[in-house]
Write a protein that holds these residues in place. Structure first.
Motif, PDB file in Angstrom:
ATOM      1  N   CYS A   9       0.816  -1.223   0.000  1.00  0.00           N
ATOM      2  CA  CYS A   9       0.000   0.000   0.000  1.00  0.00           C
ATOM      3  C   CYS A   9       0.847   1.270   0.000  1.00  0.00           C
ATOM      4  O   CYS A   9       0.494   2.275   0.624  1.00  0.00           O
ATOM      5  N   ALA A  30      -9.888  -5.691  -2.308  1.00  0.00           N
ATOM      6  CA  ALA A  30      -9.061  -5.852  -1.114  1.00  0.00           C
ATOM      7  C   ALA A  30      -7.679  -5.249  -1.318  1.00  0.00           C
ATOM      8  O   ALA A  30      -7.225  -5.026  -2.444  1.00  0.00           O
ATOM      9  N   CYS A  31      -7.014  -5.002  -0.201  1.00  0.00           N
ATOM     10  CA  CYS A  31      -5.607  -4.604  -0.217  1.00  0.00           C
ATOM     11  C   CYS A  31      -4.896  -5.334   0.909  1.00  0.00           C
ATOM     12  O   CYS A  31      -5.516  -5.765   1.887  1.00  0.00           O
ATOM     13  N   GLY A  39      -2.727  -0.254   5.945  1.00  0.00           N
ATOM     14  CA  GLY A  39      -3.767  -0.931   5.189  1.00  0.00           C
ATOM     15  C   GLY A  39      -5.133  -0.312   5.423  1.00  0.00           C
ATOM     16  O   GLY A  39      -5.908  -0.115   4.482  1.00  0.00           O
ATOM     17  N   SER A  43      -7.481   1.429   2.613  1.00  0.00           N
ATOM     18  CA  SER A  43      -8.839   0.920   2.417  1.00  0.00           C
ATOM     19  C   SER A  43      -9.870   2.034   2.568  1.00  0.00           C
ATOM     20  O   SER A  43     -10.834   2.122   1.806  1.00  0.00           O
ATOM     21  N   LYS A  44      -9.672   2.902   3.543  1.00  0.00           N
ATOM     22  CA  LYS A  44     -10.589   4.011   3.762  1.00  0.00           C
ATOM     23  C   LYS A  44     -10.592   4.961   2.571  1.00  0.00           C
ATOM     24  O   LYS A  44     -11.625   5.494   2.164  1.00  0.00           O
ATOM     25  N   GLY A  48     -12.549  -1.360  -0.540  1.00  0.00           N
ATOM     26  CA  GLY A  48     -12.076  -2.725  -0.359  1.00  0.00           C
ATOM     27  C   GLY A  48     -11.716  -3.022   1.084  1.00  0.00           C
ATOM     28  O   GLY A  48     -11.586  -2.118   1.914  1.00  0.00           O
ATOM     29  N   LYS A  49     -11.542  -4.309   1.361  1.00  0.00           N
ATOM     30  CA  LYS A  49     -11.193  -4.759   2.704  1.00  0.00           C
ATOM     31  C   LYS A  49      -9.690  -4.808   2.873  1.00  0.00           C
ATOM     32  O   LYS A  49      -8.973  -5.232   1.976  1.00  0.00           O
ATOM     33  N   SER A  50      -9.223  -4.396   4.039  1.00  0.00           N
ATOM     34  CA  SER A  50      -7.797  -4.408   4.332  1.00  0.00           C
ATOM     35  C   SER A  50      -7.410  -5.704   5.041  1.00  0.00           C
ATOM     36  O   SER A  50      -8.092  -6.137   5.977  1.00  0.00           O
ATOM     37  N   TYR A  51      -6.327  -6.320   4.559  1.00  0.00           N
ATOM     38  CA  TYR A  51      -5.821  -7.559   5.147  1.00  0.00           C
ATOM     39  C   TYR A  51      -4.359  -7.391   5.566  1.00  0.00           C
ATOM     40  O   TYR A  51      -3.583  -6.716   4.888  1.00  0.00           O
TER      41      TYR A  51
END
Length: 347
Positions: A9, A30-31, A39, A43-44, A48-51
């Motif tokens: 990121c 996602a990221c 992350g 994402s914000k 997408g969802k942060s992993y």
């Protein structure tokens, strides 16, 4: 709807996210970042969802394509993991930092039956494509010389901003492998393989880095044409990168996104239009600021990748294409280290 995921990121990942957002039928799912805070912030900003767990992200069935934005020497491992999860893989330049690591990634994607692409957005500028068309049409006659000049500037703070910067292990090299590789790729795309070369590198203006901030190479192309590469990150305040081709029937200069010289012995009606369209097409590029680029060329590359998937046709810059610039830069480093001419295997 094609689902995308981004691994890493950092700065370049933002351009990936913007490109995905502007593409019809695509969305960022996602990221992945080792830093939960980084992350979550990404994402914000982009969705997408942060992993923080790569395997968990790759297990998401909504992810179809994964782009790799980690440091250069850390492309292989997440790329292979994505391939094994059945995801198509797009990797930021360079594909990896050695030909051997490139080969492992290419082999893994072939084994898993997924598509691999290398991100060289410069090929997707209209000016570069016009230049390629002119070369392929033989408009230059017998090409005598072809050259790439990347005289950029990076501060000491740039190299100090990340522990991986300026290291052989994760940056894979300096001004050549990190900055000038875009122009090296263009030169190979336009001119074909290099037969042999002689080169020198130096560290002139920066501290606490292991790699070069200046390099020159003299090239002999398989076609018989001669060429050169000049690259540095020690040229204050930084100038626009250039690719020049000179032949018995034509001479052209590509400066960033503009064709500032476009002269041929046999003129065509299209030439005046090209000259008018391209004369004011130059942007600042990354001459002094690595973030001073746009995302539209990334978007065009991503769209080419998706089109190739849907039609079952080759994408413009696959893993084999992405490997070529890494091989050439490694040969330049070898020549500089040994002070000897290096002969390359035919690409």
């Amino acid at each position: 709807m094609t689902g995308w995921a981004i691994v890493g990121c950092g700065m370049i990942a933002k351009f990936h996210a913007k490109a995905i957002a502007d593409m019809k039928g695509s969305r960022l799912v996602a990221c992945h970042s080792r830093s939960p805070e980084k992350g979550a912030e990404f994402s914000k900003a982009f969705g997408g969802k942060s992993y923080t767990d790569l395997a968990a992200m790759l297990a998401d069935p909504e992810v179809d394509v994964v782009t790799i934005c980690t440091p250069s020497g850390a492309h292989l491992e997440p790329g292979i993991a994505a391939a094994r999860a059945g995801k198509h893989v797009l990797v930021e330049k360079p594909l990896e930092i050695t030909p051997a690591r490139c080969d492992k990634l290419i082999a893994a994607c072939e084994k898993e039956g997924v598509r691999l692409g290398t991100i060289f957005p410069s090929r997707f500028h209209r000016s570069a494509q016009l230049l390629k068309q002119a070369v392929d049409a033989g408009r230059f006659g017998s090409i005598a010389l072809a050259a790439a000049y990347v005289k950029w500037y990076r501060t000491q703070q740039y190299y100090d901003s990340g522990q991986w910067r300026g290291t052989w292990k994760l940056d894979g090299g300096g001004a050549l492998m990190n900055q000038a590789i875009h122009s090296v790729d263009l030169l190979l795309w336009l001119m074909g393989p290099v037969k042999s070369l002689h080169a020198m590198t130096a560290l002139r203006a920066h501290e606490r880095i292991e790699v070069e901030d200046a390099a020159v190479a003299c090239l002999e192309f398989a076609s018989g044409a001669l060429g050169s590469v000049e690259a540095t990150t020690a040229a204050y305040p930084g100038s626009l990168k250039r690719v020049e081709i000179a032949g018995s029937a034509g001479y052209a200069t590509l400066e960033e996104e503009a064709l500032i010289k476009w002269d041929f012995a046999k003129s065509l009606k299209v030439d005046a239009k090209v000259q008018e369209e391209m004369k004011s097409n130059t942007t600042g590029g990354g001459a002094s600021d690595p973030a001073a680029i746009g995302h539209k060329a990334h978007q065009a590359l991503f769209e080419d990748f998706l089109k190739s998937l849907k039609k079952g046709t080759p994408n413009l810059i696959d893993g084999v294409e992405g490997r070529k610039s890494v091989e050439l830069i490694h040969a330049i480093y070898k020549s500089a280290k040994t002070c000897k001419r290096v002969t390359l295997a035919r690409n």
